[in-house]
Design a protein around this motif. Structure first.
Motif, short mmCIF file in Angstrom:
data_model
loop_
_atom_site.label_atom_id
_atom_site.label_comp_id
_atom_site.label_asym_id
_atom_site.label_seq_id
_atom_site.Cartn_x
_atom_site.Cartn_y
_atom_site.Cartn_z
N ILE A 155 -23.09 -1.90 10.82
CA ILE A 155 -23.01 -2.28 9.40
C ILE A 155 -23.96 -1.39 8.63
O ILE A 155 -25.14 -1.28 8.99
CB ILE A 155 -23.43 -3.75 9.20
N THR A 156 -23.48 -0.73 7.63
CA THR A 156 -24.33 0.09 6.78
C THR A 156 -24.13 -0.37 5.34
O THR A 156 -23.11 -0.99 5.04
CB THR A 156 -23.97 1.58 6.91
N TYR A 168 -16.11 -13.80 15.50
CA TYR A 168 -17.52 -13.43 15.35
C TYR A 168 -18.34 -13.95 16.53
O TYR A 168 -18.18 -15.08 16.96
CB TYR A 168 -18.04 -14.02 14.03
N VAL A 169 -19.19 -13.10 17.09
CA VAL A 169 -20.02 -13.51 18.22
C VAL A 169 -21.50 -13.59 17.81
O VAL A 169 -22.14 -14.61 17.98
CB VAL A 169 -19.86 -12.54 19.41
N ALA A 170 -22.03 -12.50 17.30
CA ALA A 170 -23.44 -12.44 16.95
C ALA A 170 -23.67 -11.26 16.01
O ALA A 170 -22.79 -10.42 15.84
CB ALA A 170 -24.29 -12.26 18.21
N HIS A 171 -24.84 -11.23 15.40
CA HIS A 171 -25.20 -10.03 14.66
C HIS A 171 -26.71 -9.82 14.71
O HIS A 171 -27.46 -10.71 15.06
CB HIS A 171 -24.68 -10.07 13.21
N ARG A 172 -27.12 -8.59 14.43
CA ARG A 172 -28.55 -8.29 14.43
C ARG A 172 -28.88 -7.41 13.24
O ARG A 172 -28.01 -6.75 12.68
CB ARG A 172 -28.95 -7.60 15.74
N GLY A 173 -30.17 -7.38 12.89
CA GLY A 173 -30.61 -6.51 11.83
C GLY A 173 -30.75 -7.24 10.51
O GLY A 173 -30.72 -8.46 10.42
N LEU A 201 -20.18 -9.23 6.17
CA LEU A 201 -21.53 -8.89 6.60
C LEU A 201 -21.91 -7.57 5.95
O LEU A 201 -21.21 -6.57 6.09
CB LEU A 201 -21.59 -8.76 8.12
N SER A 202 -23.04 -7.61 5.21
CA SER A 202 -23.46 -6.37 4.57
C SER A 202 -24.95 -6.17 4.80
O SER A 202 -25.68 -7.10 5.09
CB SER A 202 -23.14 -6.43 3.08
N GLY A 203 -25.39 -4.94 4.69
CA GLY A 203 -26.79 -4.61 4.92
C GLY A 203 -26.90 -3.55 5.97
O GLY A 203 -26.11 -2.60 6.03
N HIS A 204 -27.91 -3.73 6.85
CA HIS A 204 -28.18 -2.77 7.90
C HIS A 204 -28.18 -3.47 9.23
O HIS A 204 -28.98 -4.38 9.43
CB HIS A 204 -29.58 -2.17 7.71
N GLY A 205 -27.33 -3.12 10.13
CA GLY A 205 -27.38 -3.78 11.43
C GLY A 205 -26.12 -3.57 12.23
O GLY A 205 -25.46 -2.54 12.13
N MET A 206 -25.82 -4.58 13.02
CA MET A 206 -24.72 -4.45 13.96
C MET A 206 -24.08 -5.81 14.11
O MET A 206 -24.76 -6.84 14.11
CB MET A 206 -25.33 -4.02 15.31
#
Lengths: 216, 215
Positions: A155-156, A168-173, A201-206
């Motif tokens: 995600i950038t 959806y499973v999980a996200h980080r960042g 999902l927005s922002g920085h992460g995965m």
């Protein structure tokens, strides 16, 4: 310490004295060496508040503490297992998807409703995700379960990702997540495309997405 | 500039489609994630045109399809089944409606009559027909194997394991039921599909629940 993947559905963890591993209760498949398994009433760490949070959220997946010296194999329900290595960042995952994680990681519960207000509440209901999500922070490995294989999508800020809530499973960042609905008149008359709700999902992460729309 | 959807596999179970303003047809609800701008619209009927719609209605066979249009990458997956990419260059792909995940907009989808035998095999009376130039994504429960059929070398397949075929093939239902089947001593392979001609047959390492499979 890192978990070793034995195959798509089994992982092996090395346990040394003084280093704990937490796992979902009953997820041990086999072990060698001197290892003890203690049920964890508090559901890991995080104190009383976190426990209450989990109770309210109906997310009190029982955990157990694995201690000793040896090798332990974990697997559960034939689900695919995905190992995520954290390097100081935070992983957001639902408690029932957690198979095992390093004792070095800080566990806490996050109230998802606070993100996005009323829509956040609605999201929890619609997606069946609950209002609380488990948060793991620090250095260590996490093994999460998914139905089918897991793909990782970066995600950038320029490229937000939309995910089917069921996949959806999980996200980080540093990620904001909100429920976006593409409800149109078609959905009202039963001609929907089956994609009425999406997690944006927005922002920085995965974000980790499973190859299936079945919840565990 | 050519507006062609790019199909690629992300792992063996997720199909990634890069769209540049064009559209693809996909199984309803099979999107798991996307980036960019996408819109989802349910298509009426199933196959193209009035005829496809009417046949679907008559048979009650339902493959609900949505049109996905936009710019970006869209990811599709369904119940953790394996995804197989099939490139069509003007030939026809016959596929069980339940196994079709996604087709390029350039492909024409319709229905073809299988015969009454379809009922016993649990495969339905009609099969989906995909024609034209472009990519199609076919799902299989477990990795599919592709078997070649040539003149003089017919192939028999368990109806529950059959997913798709291409080429110039005739298919007949064969009864493998013998004397002992009627005494409840059947081998569990009472019905088979026989393919004669020239072409390829896609078979999955798993069997759907069929009536024929029980006897």
């Amino acid at each position: 310490m890192p978990f070793t993947k034995l195959n798509g559905k089994l992982i092996e963890a090395q346990v040394f004295p003084g280093q704990k591993v937490f796992s979902q209760r009953g997820a041990m498949i086999a072990y060698s060496g001197q290892v003890t398994f203690t049920p964890n009433m508090m559901g890991g760490q995080g104190g009383v508040m976190s426990m209450i949070g989990r109770r309210i959220a109906n997310e009190d997946t029982p955990l157990m503490t694995v201690e000793g010296q040896g090798r332990v194999m974990f697997g559960h329900g034939g689900h695919n297992v995905h190992v995520i290595d954290l390097t100081g960042d935070t992983l957001y995952v639902e408690a029932d998807r957690l198979l095992a994680f390093d004792g070095t990681l800080q566990q806490s519960t996050m109230f998802m409703g606070s993100q996005g207000g009323v829509m956040g509440m609605v999201r929890g209901q619609v997606t069946g995700q609950g209002l609380f999500t488990t948060q793991l922070t620090g250095q260590g490995s996490v093994a999460v379960m998914a139905h089918g294989g897991v793909i990782e999508l970066p995600i950038t800020p320029q490229q937000p990702i939309h995910v089917d809530p069921q996949a959806y499973v999980a996200h980080r960042g540093q990620v904001q997540n909100k429920l976006s609905s593409a409800l149109g008149w078609r959905d009202m008359i039963g001609r929907g495309s089956g994609e009425a709700f999406q997690l944006e999902l927005s922002g920085h992460g995965m974000v980790y997405v499973q190859a299936s729309e079945e919840k565990l | 500039m050519w507006l062609v959807a790019q199909f690629r596999l992300q792992g063996s179970k997720v199909l990634a489609v890069d769209l540049m303003g064009d559209a693809v047809k996909a199984r309803n609800g099979s999107m798991v994630a996307y980036s960019g701008q996408m819109s989802f619209k349910k298509l009426s009927g199933g196959g193209d045109g009035l005829r496809g719609m009417v046949t679907r209605r008559l048979t009650g066979e339902q493959m609900v399809v949505m049109e996905v249009k936009g710019q970006g990458t869209c990811y599709f997956a369904d119940r953790a089944t394996e995804v197989n990419l099939v490139r069509l260059n003007g030939e026809t792909l016959y596929v069980e409606a339940d196994n079709l995940l996604c087709t390029e907009a350039t492909l024409h989808t319709g229905t073809s009559f299988t015969g009454l035998h379809g009922m016993t095999s649990g495969n339905g009376l009609f099969t989906t027909k995909v024609e034209g130039q472009g990519w199609a994504a076919v799902m299989s429960d477990g990795p599919a194997i592709i078997l070649r059929v040539s003149q003089g070398m017919p192939l028999r397949v368990d109806p529950g394991a059959y997913i798709a075929h291409t080429g110039n093939l005739n298919r007949n239902f064969k009864s493998g039921a013998g004397f002992s089947t009627f005494f409840g001593e059947g081998g569990g392979e009472a019905v088979q599909i026989e393919f004669v001609g020239d072409g390829l047959v896609y078979v999955q390492p798993s069997e759907r629940v069929t009536i024929g499979g029980d006897v």
